[in-house]
Design an enzyme around this catalytic site. Structure first.
Site, PDB file in Angstrom:
ATOM      1  N   HIS A  84      -1.953  -3.437  -5.054  1.00  0.00           N
ATOM      2  CA  HIS A  84      -0.494  -3.568  -5.000  1.00  0.00           C
ATOM      3  C   HIS A  84       0.186  -2.241  -4.650  1.00  0.00           C
ATOM      4  O   HIS A  84       1.342  -2.224  -4.263  1.00  0.00           O
ATOM      5  CB  HIS A  84       0.073  -4.215  -6.274  1.00  0.00           C
ATOM      6  CG  HIS A  84       0.216  -3.324  -7.473  1.00  0.00           C
ATOM      7  ND1 HIS A  84      -0.694  -3.291  -8.508  1.00  0.00           N
ATOM      8  CD2 HIS A  84       1.187  -2.451  -7.823  1.00  0.00           C
ATOM      9  CE1 HIS A  84      -0.292  -2.447  -9.432  1.00  0.00           C
ATOM     10  NE2 HIS A  84       0.846  -1.916  -9.047  1.00  0.00           N
ATOM     11  N   ASP A 219      -7.507  -5.847  -8.257  1.00  0.00           N
ATOM     12  CA  ASP A 219      -6.382  -5.085  -7.710  1.00  0.00           C
ATOM     13  C   ASP A 219      -6.810  -3.669  -7.255  1.00  0.00           C
ATOM     14  O   ASP A 219      -6.444  -2.673  -7.875  1.00  0.00           O
ATOM     15  CB  ASP A 219      -5.286  -5.012  -8.792  1.00  0.00           C
ATOM     16  CG  ASP A 219      -3.938  -4.621  -8.230  1.00  0.00           C
ATOM     17  OD1 ASP A 219      -3.881  -4.135  -7.085  1.00  0.00           O
ATOM     18  OD2 ASP A 219      -2.940  -4.777  -8.956  1.00  0.00           O
ATOM     19  N   SER A 633      -0.178   2.819 -12.298  1.00  0.00           N
ATOM     20  CA  SER A 633      -0.993   1.924 -11.486  1.00  0.00           C
ATOM     21  C   SER A 633      -1.891   2.733 -10.573  1.00  0.00           C
ATOM     22  O   SER A 633      -1.435   3.663  -9.913  1.00  0.00           O
ATOM     23  CB  SER A 633      -0.117   1.014 -10.644  1.00  0.00           C
ATOM     24  OG  SER A 633       0.232  -0.099 -11.399  1.00  0.00           O
TER      25      SER A 633
HETATM   26  N1  ARG Z   1       2.825  -5.646 -13.039  1.00  0.00           N
HETATM   27  C1  ARG Z   1       2.214  -4.638 -12.254  1.00  0.00           C
HETATM   28  C2  ARG Z   1       3.159  -3.433 -12.135  1.00  0.00           C
HETATM   29  O1  ARG Z   1       4.137  -3.367 -12.779  1.00  0.00           O
HETATM   30  C3  ARG Z   1       1.740  -5.137 -10.937  1.00  0.00           C
HETATM   31  C4  ARG Z   1       2.814  -5.503  -9.957  1.00  0.00           C
HETATM   32  C5  ARG Z   1       2.365  -6.034  -8.646  1.00  0.00           C
HETATM   33  N2  ARG Z   1       1.869  -7.369  -8.726  1.00  0.00           N
HETATM   34  C6  ARG Z   1       2.637  -8.506  -8.669  1.00  0.00           C
HETATM   35  N3  ARG Z   1       2.044  -9.655  -8.780  1.00  0.00           N
HETATM   36  N4  ARG Z   1       3.940  -8.497  -8.494  1.00  0.00           N
HETATM   37  O2  ARG Z   1       3.460  -2.864 -11.147  1.00  0.00           O
HETATM   38  N1  ASP Z   2       1.872  -2.163 -12.683  1.00  0.00           N
HETATM   39  C1  ASP Z   2       2.513  -0.916 -13.035  1.00  0.00           C
HETATM   40  C2  ASP Z   2       2.523   0.055 -11.844  1.00  0.00           C
HETATM   41  O1  ASP Z   2       2.605  -0.375 -10.704  1.00  0.00           O
HETATM   42  C3  ASP Z   2       1.864  -0.306 -14.225  1.00  0.00           C
HETATM   43  C4  ASP Z   2       2.554  -0.686 -15.503  1.00  0.00           C
HETATM   44  O2  ASP Z   2       3.789  -0.815 -15.521  1.00  0.00           O
HETATM   45  O3  ASP Z   2       1.853  -0.768 -16.500  1.00  0.00           O
HETATM   46  O4  ASP Z   2       2.588   1.255 -12.012  1.00  0.00           O
END
Ligand code: ARG
Ligand code: ASP
Length: 702
Positions: A84, A219, A633
């Site tokens: 991502h 990921d 991330s």
């Molecule tokens: N939750 C994760 C973060 O905050 C991954 C985000 C990307 N993935 C998604 N399905 N939107 O960035």
């Molecule tokens: N998914 C988040 C990021 O892209 C990580 C998190 O918020 O824990 O940095």
């Protein structure tokens, strides 16, 4: 018994804040934490983690692009981060013929790697406390007089440190202006894509599984950092050679289990551990509910539309993902803050602080002053939330942000960015969303934040719906064709109703909101400086044993904890490790989020896991109680020996209040098991040659 003791200790010592563990520690000060880390399983020394006189693990961690973390995994510049994090650069190389997002991408040799103009990775060279230098000459001055001196001191420190070198530097504050650090970076700008799994692995579970445990998302994405022949940063050139990092991570396939030490080394962007109670109340009672409601409106329309047409699903997939990501996080954050009673605990703490401060002129008024400033800023910051999430979230209005200069003096050719926008734009969806968002804004926000001309027009049109219909009917920005004919007719685009609408709100914001927010924010910052310093003195006086750490500010930090299951609700226990069996259980060819590649099905059917087989399956993800945040991330997850065991990519949504208060009971970071990365690389990508480049060790940390 331990719980009871804790509670008693808490009552005696304002457990409010002192009980919470967690922490994002400053690498150059990690010596202070090493005893505790070693007691939990760390085997290496502080100097292995951070050093400037020799190579250390900090030299293997990078700030990737604008906001993620990455790690070096070979002597040949190979780097890992999240899918991502690399998604948008991979998207730029993708087309209908080469759909690298859908099918994945694997360079089979170095010539096939994909360069990415504009993408950088930064290595931290060193970080130093420059507080004295920043404050030099400010003794006895008022805060505003000191400000300009501090600013020029900062410039001077940066010049002294990196002037005449190829390094870049930043000075940032820790503890709200109480301390300043300089961060020196070496910035590489030739960073190429090496490999990415298909989205059906890299985004497996999509929005449904985002922020969730159990998780099965692969990921990850590989890049390679290139340098000039002298191993120094150089702009992209065919003649560049793979960068030889000072340090890279060995990769452990020895495995992990419940209770094992883990450490996350990366770039968390922003936390607010010392936020005043009124600030938490703003988040919980006002900002989050408003933002969640507005995003729900957008998501409902998008989801309705995409169910009816697969082309819409593709066009809106990235938009939906980015709207849904924070939307889900805020919901979890609110639940968490309520569950922890963060506001009540902070209020109790602030009350005791005030009693303690009564005889201390320096701190006597800080709590009441903070309360007053939060009261003053409240309406403005809420208006700002609504502007961002309602008005400027209307896509038709965003064209002004995409192509402002061009709209003011347009040429024949529509700018690329605007053409890209139309490639993924359905005005019918946007119109439905606009009606809901504008109505919500009009109903919830005081009159003074509604531009006169818009209020007038809505009245003339006989209501929001009719007004929005008119807007979409008469704006040239609803499609590329309409826009092209407007240009052919030499229409003045600045008079377009969508542009007029945008400027009505932008001007209102500039005249009535922006200045106030800047002013009250500055006041809050200044008070926060005193308050945080005061808290250290107060806690020390009360011997609470609370260990302070600076809020995340997008600089390199170390978090540590252990692999750990948890109980999300009564009578339920989550185990900390997921496997390929869970992927197969979720696999569903009818559901695009859960439709795995046939190859993976076949491999599972024949249990052909080769060297990646563990107890007859393949481990996929694991959770641990490391304190992480957005920006973490892609961070390397290390075992006690400093070997790479995973890649951090998410948290559990009910634990996302960790940005304000960390709770070791339920806050969990989610990592990808490095063995799944290697398994996919070899078995799905057919790129086992990358593994040969790495240094694989089979050790277990214990
Ligand atoms: N939750 C994760 C973060 O905050 C991954 C985000 C990307 N993935 C998604 N399905 N939107 O960035
Ligand atoms: N998914 C988040 C990021 O892209 C990580 C998190 O918020 O824990 O940095």
């Amino acid at each position: 018994m331990r719980k009871i003791l804790l509670i008693v200790a808490c009552v005696l010592s304002y457990c409010a804040v002192s009980q919470a563990q967690g922490g994002m520690w400053v690498p150059s000060l990690i010596e202070e934490r090493v005893k505790d880390m070693q007691s939990k399983g760390l085997k290496i020394s502080a100097g292995d983690i951070y050093a400037t006189d020799k190579a250390s693990y900090k030299d293997a961690v990078v700030l990737f692009g604008g906001g993620c973390t990455g790690e070096m995994v070979s002597s040949e510049g190979l780097m890992l981060t999240n899918h991502h994090c690399g998604f948008s650069v991979l998207q730029k190389h993708s087309s209908v013929e080469h759909d690298y997002l859908k099918d994945g991408f694997w360079a089979m040799n170095r010539d096939e790697e994909l360069p990415n103009p504009g993408l950088t990775v930064k290595f931290l060279v060193r970080m130093d406390d420059v507080t004295d230098k920043v404050f030099a000459g400010t003794e006895g001055l008022s805060a505003s007089e000191a400000e300009s001196i501090k600013r020029s001191n900062i410039e001077k420190v940066i010049q002294e440190t990196v002037g005449g070198t190829h390094y870049e530097a930043d000075v940032k504050t820790l503890y709200y202006g109480n301390q300043y650090y300089i961060y020196v970076y070496e910035v590489f700008e030739d960073v190429r894509i090496v490999g990415a799994p298909p989205s059906s692995i890299g985004k497996f579970g999509g929005e449904t599984d985002n922020w969730m445990w159990p998780r099965h998302t692969g990921d990850f994405m590989y890049f390679r950092v290139y340098a000039g022949k002298d191993n120094k940063p150089a702009p992209y050139s065919k003649d560049n050679v793979p960068y030889k990092p000072k340090k890279y991570f060995n990769i452990s396939t020895g495995g992990i289990g419940e209770g094992d030490f883990t450490m996350v080394y990366g770039y968390p962007a922003r936390t607010q551990q010392y936020l005043f109670s009124s600030g938490v109340d703003d988040v919980l009672s006002h900002s989050n509910p408003a933002k969640i409601k507005l995003r729900t409106m957008r998501l409902e329309e998008i989801q309705r539309a995409r169910k009816s047409d697969p082309a819409i699903r593709i066009a809106y997939s990235y938009k939906e993902a980015s709207i849904a990501n924070a939307w889900k996080k805020w919901q979890g954050e609110s639940l968490g803050l309520e569950r922890l009673k963060t506001i009540a605990k902070k209020e109790a703490y602030e009350k005791s602080f005030e009693e303690w401060a009564y005889t201390k002129p320096e701190y006597k008024d800080v709590v009441s002053s903070l309360r007053a400033q939060y009261d003053s800023i409240h309406d403005y910051s809420l208006a700002w939330d609504y502007l961002r999430e309602a008005i400027f979230a209307i896509e038709l209005v965003q064209v002004m942000r995409i192509a402002d200069k061009w709209i003011e003096s347009p040429s024949e050719a529509i700018p690329q960015k605007l053409s890209d926008f139309y490639g993924d734009y359905y005005p019918e969806i946007d119109k439905k969303i606009a009606k809901k968002l504008l109505a919500e804004y009009m109903g919830k926000i005081p009159q003074r934040f509604i531009p006169d001309e818009v209020a007038e027009d809505i009245k003339t049109a006989n209501g929001v719906d009719a007004y929005v219909d008119m807007l979409f009917q008469s704006s040239s920005f609803v499609s590329a064709d309409r826009l092209a004919s407007a240009i052919a007719q030499k229409q003045d685009l600045t008079k377009d109703p969508a542009v007029v609408f945008y400027f009505a709100f932008a001007n209102m914001f500039n005249n009535a909101v922006r200045g106030k927010i800047i002013k009250y924010d500055a006041n809050i910052e200044a008070l926060q400086k005193t308050f945080v310093r005061g808290q250290k003195a107060f806690d020390a006086d009360n011997k609470t044993g609370r260990v302070f750490f600076p809020d995340a500010n997008h600089t390199l930090r170390v978090s540590y904890g252990s692999v750990s299951g948890y109980s999300p609700e009564d009578a339920v226990w989550y185990m900390p490790i997921s496997t390929l069996e869970g992927i197969i259980a979720k696999d569903n060819p009818q559901e695009y989020e859960f439709n795995i590649p046939q190859k993976l099905r076949d491999i599972h059917a024949s249990s052909d896991y080769g060297r990646w087989s563990v107890n007859g399956t393949v481990p996929v993800c694991f959770i641990a109680n490391n304190h992480t945040s957005g920006g973490n991330s892609g961070s390397p997850v290390l075992n006690g020996k400093g070997e790479l065991i995973g890649i951090n990519f998410d948290r559990t949504w009910t634990g996302t209040m960790s940005d304000i208060e960390f709770d070791p009971e339920i806050c969990r970071n989610i990592s990808l098991d490095i063995r799944y990365v290697l398994f996919v690389t070899e078995k799905i990508g057919g790129a086992g040659y990358l593994i040969d480049e790495m240094n694989i060790v089979h050790s277990k940390a214990k």
